[in-house]
Write an enzyme that holds these catalytic residues in place. Sequence first.
Site, PDB file in Angstrom:
ATOM      1  N   SER A  19      -3.151  -3.698  -3.191  1.00 25.12           N
ATOM      2  CA  SER A  19      -3.198  -2.309  -2.463  1.00 25.12           C
ATOM      3  C   SER A  19      -4.166  -1.658  -2.729  1.00 25.12           C
ATOM      4  O   SER A  19      -4.270  -0.762  -3.239  1.00 25.12           O
ATOM      5  CB  SER A  19      -1.548  -2.477  -4.197  1.00 25.12           C
ATOM      6  OG  SER A  19      -0.574  -1.139  -3.322  1.00 25.12           O
ATOM      7  N   SER A  36       1.161  -1.442   0.023  1.00 27.85           N
ATOM      8  CA  SER A  36       0.033   0.183   0.136  1.00 27.85           C
ATOM      9  C   SER A  36       0.533   1.467   0.213  1.00 27.85           C
ATOM     10  O   SER A  36       1.861   0.979   0.657  1.00 27.85           O
ATOM     11  CB  SER A  36      -0.580   0.177   1.575  1.00 27.85           C
ATOM     12  OG  SER A  36      -1.887  -1.260   0.884  1.00 27.85           O
ATOM     13  N   ASP A  44      -4.016   2.323  -2.400  1.00 26.78           N
ATOM     14  CA  ASP A  44      -3.253   3.487  -2.925  1.00 26.78           C
ATOM     15  C   ASP A  44      -3.943   4.191  -3.309  1.00 26.78           C
ATOM     16  O   ASP A  44      -4.964   4.286  -3.681  1.00 26.78           O
ATOM     17  CB  ASP A  44      -2.840   2.868  -4.877  1.00 26.78           C
ATOM     18  CG  ASP A  44      -1.862   1.789  -4.476  1.00 26.78           C
ATOM     19  OD1 ASP A  44      -0.886   1.351  -3.422  1.00 26.78           O
ATOM     20  OD2 ASP A  44      -1.928   0.981  -5.639  1.00 26.78           O
TER      21      ASP A  44
END
Length: 348
Positions: free
Chosen positions: A275, A237, A277
């Site tokens: 992830s 992340s 983001d």
Amino acid sequence: MKIRQRGVTIGNLPVGQKNCITDVAGVKVGHTTLEHEFGEEKYACTGVTAILPHDDNLFHHKVVAASYILNGFGKTTGLVQVDELGVIEAPIMLTNTFGVPAVTQGALMYMLKANPDIGVSTGTINIVVGECNDGRLNSIRELPVEPKHAVEAIQNAKMEAAEEGAVGAGKGMICFGYKGGIGSSSRVVYDTSSDTAYTIGCMVLSNFGQKEEFQAERYKATEENSVPAYPTPADGSIIIVLATDAPLGSNQLKRVAKRCGIGLGRTGSHFSNGSGDIVIAFSTAHKIPHVSEISVETRYMLRDDHAVMNDLFQAASEATEEAIINSLSQAVTTKGRQGETVYAYPFD
């Protein structure tokens, strides 16, 4: 040291005096870092970072804000209201995944103490918290982050150049298989039509990517075999916090925030399936009063079709890329739970 001190220049735009998010006037950053053993074979390698848009009362003087989700595998708080109303009214907090409830409580406690009217004579407050998973170095299941650590991070906030690397929320983070964490950078753009300079500052919490994905050649980095990379999965992340003093509306901030993904991609990320983001952006150009007797507000904004908007897009992408590389360049080799060690990237 920052990547520029290693002789690497990223992008073409000039950087601010501190090359930090705190180059945006009034922005403050504070950390609380936890690094200690507790209990049997348990280790705290984590922390909290607070980003304050200005040093006034944030609830009574809100700032224009927006968020943009590059990939939504994250456990943030507060972004639904940010995107609905277009404002931020509390410190932006960063921590580890399981620390979100405690940090939310701590930031809430701090804001309630500073604002006795909240929940009594006026409405409630929206706390914004972003997270990354530091469970490889930190005994995350033991919940070492407590509400008091969030309060301490807010109280530690200063306008000076912020500490970077393995500090605060970045203490236990891993980026491209090496030590990551907190990184920051800034850019200055000029509007020649009004002879005005605008600053964009970026701070990241980096915790993503495999060694093989890192675009090392872009940063004149030669990896030594004697310094092993941690075998992290591609998923991870990054939280990107973008600040500016340019007069932008919420939709314009979202457009600028989208360009942070360009800087992230240049480092080697492809926004993996697992992830988180996430970009959180705000402008300090206007302070919006919580209470007003007038029914109409007047604000000035940049035109979307003005050339300076393209410069802001470029600034966001450059500052994000450099902030990520600074998180690697500033980090130090760190030991965590069960004897795990993550090494600093061997730039030298």
